[in-house]
Design a protein around this motif. Structure first.
Motif, short mmCIF file in Angstrom:
data_model
loop_
_atom_site.label_atom_id
_atom_site.label_comp_id
_atom_site.label_asym_id
_atom_site.label_seq_id
_atom_site.Cartn_x
_atom_site.Cartn_y
_atom_site.Cartn_z
N VAL A 27 0.83 -1.20 0.00
CA VAL A 27 0.00 0.00 0.00
C VAL A 27 0.87 1.25 0.00
O VAL A 27 2.06 1.20 0.29
N ASP A 28 0.24 2.38 -0.31
CA ASP A 28 0.89 3.68 -0.24
C ASP A 28 -0.18 4.74 -0.02
O ASP A 28 -1.38 4.44 -0.03
N LEU A 29 0.25 5.97 0.15
CA LEU A 29 -0.69 7.08 0.34
C LEU A 29 -1.26 7.53 -0.99
O LEU A 29 -0.59 7.49 -2.03
N TYR A 30 -2.51 7.99 -0.96
CA TYR A 30 -3.11 8.67 -2.10
C TYR A 30 -3.29 10.12 -1.68
O TYR A 30 -4.01 10.42 -0.71
N LYS A 31 -2.66 11.04 -2.41
CA LYS A 31 -2.62 12.44 -1.97
C LYS A 31 -3.24 13.43 -2.96
O LYS A 31 -3.23 14.63 -2.72
N ASP A 32 -3.78 12.92 -4.08
CA ASP A 32 -4.33 13.84 -5.08
C ASP A 32 -5.60 14.53 -4.59
O ASP A 32 -5.80 15.73 -4.86
N VAL A 70 -7.82 3.62 -8.95
CA VAL A 70 -7.16 3.73 -10.26
C VAL A 70 -5.67 4.01 -10.05
O VAL A 70 -4.81 3.42 -10.73
N TYR A 71 -5.36 4.90 -9.13
CA TYR A 71 -3.96 5.21 -8.81
C TYR A 71 -3.23 3.95 -8.35
O TYR A 71 -2.07 3.70 -8.76
N ALA A 72 -3.88 3.15 -7.53
CA ALA A 72 -3.27 1.91 -7.05
C ALA A 72 -2.99 0.96 -8.21
O ALA A 72 -1.91 0.35 -8.29
N GLN A 73 -3.94 0.83 -9.13
CA GLN A 73 -3.74 -0.01 -10.31
C GLN A 73 -2.55 0.46 -11.14
O GLN A 73 -1.70 -0.33 -11.55
N GLU A 74 -2.50 1.77 -11.37
CA GLU A 74 -1.44 2.33 -12.21
C GLU A 74 -0.06 2.18 -11.59
O GLU A 74 0.95 2.14 -12.31
N LYS A 133 0.80 -0.35 -9.44
CA LYS A 133 0.99 -1.75 -9.02
C LYS A 133 0.94 -1.90 -7.50
O LYS A 133 1.75 -2.58 -6.89
N LEU A 134 -0.04 -1.22 -6.90
CA LEU A 134 -0.29 -1.31 -5.47
C LEU A 134 -1.55 -2.14 -5.24
O LEU A 134 -2.41 -2.23 -6.11
N ASP A 135 -1.66 -2.72 -4.06
CA ASP A 135 -2.88 -3.45 -3.71
C ASP A 135 -3.94 -2.52 -3.15
O ASP A 135 -5.14 -2.84 -3.21
N ASN A 136 -3.53 -1.39 -2.60
CA ASN A 136 -4.49 -0.47 -2.02
C ASN A 136 -3.81 0.86 -1.74
O ASN A 136 -2.58 0.98 -1.84
N CYS A 137 -4.63 1.85 -1.37
CA CYS A 137 -4.11 3.16 -0.99
C CYS A 137 -4.76 3.62 0.30
O CYS A 137 -5.91 3.29 0.59
N VAL A 138 -4.01 4.41 1.05
CA VAL A 138 -4.50 5.04 2.27
C VAL A 138 -5.03 6.42 1.91
O VAL A 138 -4.32 7.21 1.26
N LEU A 139 -6.26 6.70 2.29
CA LEU A 139 -6.86 8.01 2.03
C LEU A 139 -6.59 8.95 3.20
O LEU A 139 -6.55 8.53 4.36
N LEU A 140 -6.40 10.22 2.87
CA LEU A 140 -6.15 11.26 3.87
C LEU A 140 -7.33 12.23 3.90
O LEU A 140 -8.06 12.35 2.92
N ASN A 141 -7.47 12.94 5.01
CA ASN A 141 -8.48 13.99 5.06
C ASN A 141 -7.85 15.36 4.80
O ASN A 141 -6.63 15.46 4.59
N SER A 142 -8.67 16.38 4.82
CA SER A 142 -8.18 17.73 4.49
C SER A 142 -7.22 18.28 5.54
O SER A 142 -6.58 19.30 5.31
N PHE A 172 -8.55 2.97 4.19
CA PHE A 172 -8.17 2.47 2.88
C PHE A 172 -9.31 2.73 1.90
O PHE A 172 -10.40 3.14 2.29
N THR A 173 -9.08 2.47 0.62
CA THR A 173 -10.13 2.71 -0.37
C THR A 173 -11.35 1.83 -0.11
O THR A 173 -12.47 2.21 -0.47
#
Length: 270
Positions: free
Chosen positions: A126-131, A155-159, A161-170, A177-178
């Motif tokens: 996994v990794d962070l999703y920051k967009d 979609v970011y995880a697919q691009e 090659k991650l299994d998942n992403c961690v979502l952040l708040n404002s 996770f997603t």
């Protein structure tokens, strides 16, 4: 076969009006439910979360939509299919004309039964999703059809090659996770973000917290988590009702053990 407002119809021939408010405005919510040996797992938890969510969205709750009706409609849908369906999506939408303001608050529902993979993976990266960020408020805790951030993170995880992403708040705090809630382990302390951070009010999350609160070896905390804490954690795991518990093995350059997660799995499912 799907269950459309109580009627079993073919998935291929079923059509929902393009004026449907779930399609036009995301005026809908859903429950994702696991079926095991023709049993609706955590049925009461899902039902009461659905009722609370419908009240929050000012939907009209029919008198016949009782816990018994909810369970029977799910099982009717499962029995109408002949495969090994183990995942139910129970979607409720406001059945009304109007623009943003609906003319009525009556509801319809659609129940889908699908077979999904439920095995835990040996490696989970996994990794962070920051967009884009989650706006932390009470509405964020409800499983509405407005999930574009989750879609883009997937979609970011697919691009990448991650299994998942961690979502952040404002506020740049960890949310989830997603497709599930996040828990981190440091020593005997297990933390998960509170609902005020914007995370989904997960059914599996609720049950894990309840079990760990009674266990003398663990200190379960609902507290804000920074991305830096993930890096420093001993273990990280994802929870949802379909998978149960999925350990995270890799986050950026960090590799995690699964010793405590294995203990929690035994507590929950043995």
């Amino acid at each position: 076969m799907i269950n459309f407002n109580g009627e079993i119809v073919s998935e291929e021939t079923s059509q929902i009006d393009y004026n449907n408010r779930a399609f036009k405005y995301g005026d809908a919510l859903f429950e994702t439910i696991k079926i095991k040996e023709e049993t609706v797992v955590f049925c009461e938890d899902h039902y009461f979360r659905l009722m609370a969510s419908m009240r929050m969205l000012r939907m009209e709750i029919p008198m016949h939509l009782t816990l018994e009706f909810f369970e029977s409609e799910i099982l009717k849908t499962v029995n109408a299919n002949t495969g090994t369906e183990n995942r139910i999506r129970f979607t409720v939408f406001r059945d009304a004309e109007g623009l943003y303001a609906p003319k009525t608050h009556n509801i319809c529902y659609v129940i889908e039964a699908k077979e999904v993979e439920t095995s835990v993976r040996d490696q989970y990266v996994v990794d962070l999703y920051k967009d884009f960020m989650i706006n932390p408020n009470l509405l964020s805790t409800v499983k509405t059809n407005n999930k574009i951030t989750n879609v883009l993170a997937s979609v970011y995880a697919q691009e990448n090659k991650l299994d998942n992403c961690v979502l952040l708040n404002s506020h740049k705090g960890v949310v989830e996770f997603t497709n599930g809630n996040i828990f981190i382990v440091k020593g005997n302390v297990i933390k998960t973000p509170p609902l005020s951070e914007g995370c989904i009010k997960g059914v599996m999350r609720k049950n894990i917290i309840s079990v760990l609160e009674k266990h003398p070896d663990f200190d379960i905390q609902e507290a804000s988590i920074s991305p830096f804490e993930i890096q420093k954690a001993d273990e990280v795991f994802l929870t949802n009702t379909i998978l149960g518990i999925q350990p995270v093995t890799n986050y950026r350059k960090k590799k995690f053990s699964t010793k405590v997660v294995d203990q929690i799995v035994k507590l929950m499912f043995s």
